[in-house]
Scaffold this motif. Structure first.
Motif, PDB file in Angstrom:
ATOM      1  N   ASP A  60      -5.664 -18.958  11.175  1.00 56.35           N
ATOM      2  CA  ASP A  60      -6.720 -19.215  10.189  1.00 56.35           C
ATOM      3  C   ASP A  60      -7.620 -17.988  10.112  1.00 56.35           C
ATOM      4  OD1 ASP A  60      -8.727 -20.112   8.557  1.00 56.35           O
ATOM      5  OD2 ASP A  60      -8.945 -22.057   9.553  1.00 56.35           O
ATOM      6  N   LEU A  61      -7.578 -17.311   8.976  1.00 58.93           N
ATOM      7  CA  LEU A  61      -8.292 -16.046   8.832  1.00 58.93           C
ATOM      8  C   LEU A  61      -9.625 -16.186   8.107  1.00 58.93           C
ATOM      9  CD1 LEU A  61      -5.021 -14.183   8.213  1.00 58.93           C
ATOM     10  CD2 LEU A  61      -6.592 -13.601  10.033  1.00 58.93           C
ATOM     11  N   GLY A  62      -9.999 -17.416   7.807  1.00 56.51           N
ATOM     12  CA  GLY A  62     -11.341 -17.667   7.303  1.00 56.51           C
ATOM     13  C   GLY A  62     -11.448 -17.705   5.792  1.00 56.51           C
ATOM     14  N   PRO A  63     -12.576 -18.215   5.283  1.00 58.64           N
ATOM     15  CA  PRO A  63     -12.742 -18.437   3.846  1.00 58.64           C
ATOM     16  C   PRO A  63     -12.844 -17.166   3.012  1.00 58.64           C
ATOM     17  CG  PRO A  63     -14.778 -18.902   5.035  1.00 58.64           C
ATOM     18  CD  PRO A  63     -13.724 -18.713   6.065  1.00 58.64           C
ATOM     19  N   SER A  64     -13.237 -16.048   3.606  1.00 53.93           N
ATOM     20  CA  SER A  64     -13.351 -14.813   2.821  1.00 53.93           C
ATOM     21  C   SER A  64     -12.057 -14.003   2.814  1.00 53.93           C
ATOM     22  CB  SER A  64     -14.491 -13.941   3.359  1.00 53.93           C
ATOM     23  OG  SER A  64     -14.203 -13.500   4.675  1.00 53.93           O
ATOM     24  N   ALA A  65     -11.053 -14.462   3.546  1.00 56.84           N
ATOM     25  CA  ALA A  65      -9.772 -13.753   3.611  1.00 56.84           C
ATOM     26  C   ALA A  65      -8.908 -14.097   2.404  1.00 56.84           C
ATOM     27  CB  ALA A  65      -9.040 -14.091   4.898  1.00 56.84           C
ATOM     28  N   CYS A  66      -8.125 -13.119   1.970  1.00 57.25           N
ATOM     29  CA  CYS A  66      -7.199 -13.317   0.853  1.00 57.25           C
ATOM     30  C   CYS A  66      -5.807 -12.867   1.264  1.00 57.25           C
ATOM     31  CB  CYS A  66      -7.667 -12.528  -0.373  1.00 57.25           C
ATOM     32  SG  CYS A  66      -6.623 -12.785  -1.847  1.00 57.25           S
ATOM     33  N   LEU A  67      -4.821 -13.715   1.024  1.00 58.66           N
ATOM     34  CA  LEU A  67      -3.426 -13.392   1.293  1.00 58.66           C
ATOM     35  C   LEU A  67      -2.821 -12.709   0.072  1.00 58.66           C
ATOM     36  CD1 LEU A  67      -2.272 -16.885   2.664  1.00 58.66           C
ATOM     37  CD2 LEU A  67      -3.160 -14.969   3.994  1.00 58.66           C
ATOM     38  N   LEU A  68      -1.984 -11.727   0.301  1.00 54.75           N
ATOM     39  CA  LEU A  68      -1.217 -11.128  -0.783  1.00 54.75           C
ATOM     40  C   LEU A  68       0.091 -10.592  -0.232  1.00 54.75           C
ATOM     41  CD1 LEU A  68      -2.671  -7.650  -1.796  1.00 54.75           C
ATOM     42  CD2 LEU A  68      -3.723  -8.984   0.000  1.00 54.75           C
ATOM     43  N   PRO A  69       1.073 -10.365  -1.090  1.00 58.41           N
ATOM     44  CA  PRO A  69       2.344  -9.838  -0.584  1.00 58.41           C
ATOM     45  C   PRO A  69       2.142  -8.450   0.009  1.00 58.41           C
ATOM     46  CG  PRO A  69       2.528 -10.590  -2.872  1.00 58.41           C
ATOM     47  CD  PRO A  69       1.078 -10.539  -2.549  1.00 58.41           C
ATOM     48  N   GLY A  70       2.980  -8.103   0.977  1.00 59.10           N
ATOM     49  CA  GLY A  70       2.975  -6.733   1.462  1.00 59.10           C
ATOM     50  C   GLY A  70       3.182  -5.768   0.310  1.00 59.10           C
ATOM     51  N   LEU A  71       2.490  -4.637   0.349  1.00 54.97           N
ATOM     52  CA  LEU A  71       2.539  -3.683  -0.753  1.00 54.97           C
ATOM     53  C   LEU A  71       3.844  -2.891  -0.739  1.00 54.97           C
ATOM     54  CD1 LEU A  71      -1.124  -2.310  -0.538  1.00 54.97           C
ATOM     55  CD2 LEU A  71      -0.268  -4.299  -1.801  1.00 54.97           C
ATOM     56  N   ILE A  72       4.226  -2.421  -1.915  1.00 54.16           N
ATOM     57  CA  ILE A  72       5.451  -1.632  -2.093  1.00 54.16           C
ATOM     58  C   ILE A  72       5.070  -0.276  -2.668  1.00 54.16           C
ATOM     59  CG2 ILE A  72       7.682  -1.485  -3.265  1.00 54.16           C
ATOM     60  CD1 ILE A  72       7.582  -4.589  -3.473  1.00 54.16           C
ATOM     61  N   ASP A  73       5.368   0.788  -1.934  1.00 51.27           N
ATOM     62  CA  ASP A  73       5.136   2.145  -2.423  1.00 51.27           C
ATOM     63  C   ASP A  73       6.466   2.659  -2.957  1.00 51.27           C
ATOM     64  OD1 ASP A  73       4.468   4.819  -2.897  1.00 51.27           O
ATOM     65  OD2 ASP A  73       3.157   4.934  -1.141  1.00 51.27           O
ATOM     66  N   THR A  74       6.518   2.934  -4.254  1.00 51.98           N
ATOM     67  CA  THR A  74       7.790   3.290  -4.884  1.00 51.98           C
ATOM     68  C   THR A  74       8.157   4.754  -4.760  1.00 51.98           C
ATOM     69  OG1 THR A  74       6.694   3.594  -7.030  1.00 51.98           O
ATOM     70  CG2 THR A  74       7.593   1.411  -6.553  1.00 51.98           C
ATOM     71  N   HIS A  75       7.314   5.563  -4.087  1.00 52.34           N
ATOM     72  CA  HIS A  75       7.638   6.993  -3.975  1.00 52.34           C
ATOM     73  C   HIS A  75       6.916   7.583  -2.770  1.00 52.34           C
ATOM     74  CE1 HIS A  75       8.465  10.966  -6.329  1.00 52.34           C
ATOM     75  NE2 HIS A  75       8.287  11.239  -5.032  1.00 52.34           N
ATOM     76  N   VAL A  76       7.645   7.735  -1.673  1.00 53.43           N
ATOM     77  CA  VAL A  76       7.088   8.394  -0.491  1.00 53.43           C
ATOM     78  C   VAL A  76       8.082   9.431   0.012  1.00 53.43           C
ATOM     79  CG1 VAL A  76       5.879   6.265   0.157  1.00 53.43           C
ATOM     80  CG2 VAL A  76       8.035   6.852   1.299  1.00 53.43           C
ATOM     81  N   HIS A  77       7.585  10.288   0.909  1.00 51.43           N
ATOM     82  CA  HIS A  77       8.431  11.248   1.621  1.00 51.43           C
ATOM     83  C   HIS A  77       8.021  11.192   3.085  1.00 51.43           C
ATOM     84  CE1 HIS A  77      10.111  13.088  -2.022  1.00 51.43           C
ATOM     85  NE2 HIS A  77       8.887  13.005  -2.530  1.00 51.43           N
ATOM     86  N   LEU A  78       8.683  10.365   3.851  1.00 48.51           N
ATOM     87  CA  LEU A  78       8.335  10.217   5.263  1.00 48.51           C
ATOM     88  C   LEU A  78       8.526  11.527   6.023  1.00 48.51           C
ATOM     89  CD1 LEU A  78       9.923   6.717   5.980  1.00 48.51           C
ATOM     90  CD2 LEU A  78       7.489   7.234   5.676  1.00 48.51           C
ATOM     91  N   ALA A  79       9.388  12.392   5.522  1.00 49.55           N
ATOM     92  CA  ALA A  79       9.667  13.645   6.231  1.00 49.55           C
ATOM     93  C   ALA A  79       8.580  14.698   6.043  1.00 49.55           C
ATOM     94  CB  ALA A  79      11.015  14.212   5.781  1.00 49.55           C
ATOM     95  N   PHE A  80       7.709  14.522   5.051  1.00 54.80           N
ATOM     96  CA  PHE A  80       6.588  15.441   4.877  1.00 54.80           C
ATOM     97  C   PHE A  80       5.399  14.940   5.685  1.00 54.80           C
ATOM     98  CE2 PHE A  80       8.356  16.680   0.489  1.00 54.80           C
ATOM     99  CZ  PHE A  80       8.946  17.829   1.001  1.00 54.80           C
ATOM    100  N   ASP A  81       4.659  15.863   6.310  1.00 53.95           N
ATOM    101  CA  ASP A  81       3.656  15.469   7.301  1.00 53.95           C
ATOM    102  C   ASP A  81       2.242  15.338   6.762  1.00 53.95           C
ATOM    103  OD1 ASP A  81       2.870  18.089   6.879  1.00 53.95           O
ATOM    104  OD2 ASP A  81       3.073  18.717   8.983  1.00 53.95           O
TER     105      ASP A  81
END
Length: 395
Positions: free
Chosen positions: A50-71
């Motif tokens: 129970d995360l309380g009345p001010s908490a909002c649930l939403l789906p995990g976000l999706i980043d459509t363009h990343v480069h994990l190999a760049f620092d």
């Protein structure tokens, strides 16, 4: 009842499409099994977070363009090219974890070296707490000496391009990335407004990828590259800046075609606050015009998603995507519409509709919990209270 069967309760919920009042989401294993929109607590004795009345649930976000190999440092190309594979993998693990802690539970990695992102896919498969689900492209297809050639994806000629697509499919890539135009990070390559591949090349890549069931993402700054990528049938246009030799020249007729065909546009948004923003020279004078184009694409009904391009500089750390909500809001986009771009709409682009980007029975239990009023306050998405990845609480 499975040991990892529990319920999450909060005062509101954005399910990927709309905002509603108190909600209780029931999780079993790695999936959502029921959503109670009355907010009633379970009566079967299962654990309740129970995360309380001010908490909002939403789906995990999706980043459509990343480069994990760049620092995300001041010299990302030098850092990458000088790193061993083992050191690069260690950095990529840390980058992935950083994204996950911000509530980014799925990423499209649109360019790595030596297919290293596929190694992470295998590592994370049984350990979802380590990072987001990764949809890898492997080394992007580029011309000899072309944009990001140092990643190892140099290829020219229709037959060779088709073979390169087949290789990526055989290795397990989830998307094909092609550099339709030049870019900003590669000394000696053509400038970003110029095309690297012609229409026949792009058609060959799209045809082969679609035959194998893979989508195609086209890096496209120049207007000609954008036009030919759309005509070839790519699934998403990355950056979409409409650069010409003289500046930014958004083509209204071409935008209408993009909207009519339903081609996704992956807008490069999300900046780390407090970092000095120094756009590449090719873009510096045109930032406002590019942002105007981005706003118009959304206003005219294009399928807009947000690809942060995380990793390419200090303003682009791997947890930067949530800042894109505020960026779109400044362009006149309602915060909830911005969140759709990072959840349900992004899931459609990634061909994961139903499994990602929504809170519904049968979807993955990738859930972000924030504190605040998402409908009116774009910054609320940054106030992270909890993150669940495949039913495992990671924050």
């Amino acid at each position: 009842m499975p040991m990892n069967s529990f319920a999450i309760h909060a005062g509101s919920m954005f399910d990927g499409f709309s905002l509603s009042g108190p909600a209780t989401v029931h999780v079993s294993g790695d999936r959502i099994v029921r959503v109670d929109r009355t907010g009633a607590l379970p009566a079967d004795g299962r654990q309740v977070v129970d995360l309380g009345p001010s908490a909002c649930l939403l789906p995990g976000l999706i980043d459509t363009h990343v480069h994990l190999a760049f620092d995300a440092g001041p010299q990302p190309v030098t850092s990458l090219t000088s790193a061993s594979d083992s050191d690069l993998l260690a950095h990529m693990r840390a980058a992935a974890r950083s994204a996950l802690m911000a509530g980014i539970t799925t990423v499209r990695d649109l360019g790595d070296r030596e297919y290293l992102s596929l190694t992470l896919v295998d590592e994370f498969a049984g350990n979802p707490e380590l990072g987001p689900e990764i949809l890898p492209a492997g080394p992007p297809l580029t011309t000899p000496g072309g944009h990001c050639h140092f990643l190892g994806g140099e290829v020219e000629g229709v037959d060779a391009l088709r073979a390169a697509v087949r290789e990526r499919h055989a290795r397990g890539c989830a998307v094909i990335k092609i550099m339709a135009s030049g870019g900003n990070m590669t000394p000696g390559s053509v400038p970003p407004h110029m095309s690297q591949y012609g229409l026949d090349d792009l058609r060959a890549v799209v045809d082969e990828a679609h035959r194998l069931g893979l989508p195609v993402a086209a890096h496209a700054h120049g207007t000609q590259a954008i036009r030919e990528a759309v005509e070839a049938g790519v699934d998403s246009l990355e950056h979409v800046t409409f650069l010409s030799a003289d500046g930014v020249a958004a083509d209204s007729e071409l935008i209408e075609i993009i909207v009519r065909k339903g081609t996704f546009v992956s807008l490069t948004l999300g900046l780390e606050p407090g970092e000095a923003v120094q756009p590449p020279k090719a873009l510096a004078k045109h930032v406002e015009a590019i942002l105007d184009t981005y706003g118009n694409l959304h206003k005219l009904g294009a399928n807009v998603v947000i690809g942060s391009d995380a990793g390419i500089g200090p303003v682009k750390p791997h947890n930067v995507l949530p800042h894109g909500v505020a960026d779109l809001a400044r362009l006149g986009v309602a915060p909830l519409d911005a969140l759709k771009s990072m959840t349900s709409l992004a899931a459609r682009l990634c061909r994961m509709d139903g499994r990602k980007g929504r809170i519904a029975a049968g979807a993955d239990a990738d859930i972000l919990v924030v504190n605040g009023d998402l409908e009116h306050d774009p910054a609320a998405v940054l106030d992270v209270q909890a993150v669940f990845r495949a039913g495992v609480r990671v924050r």
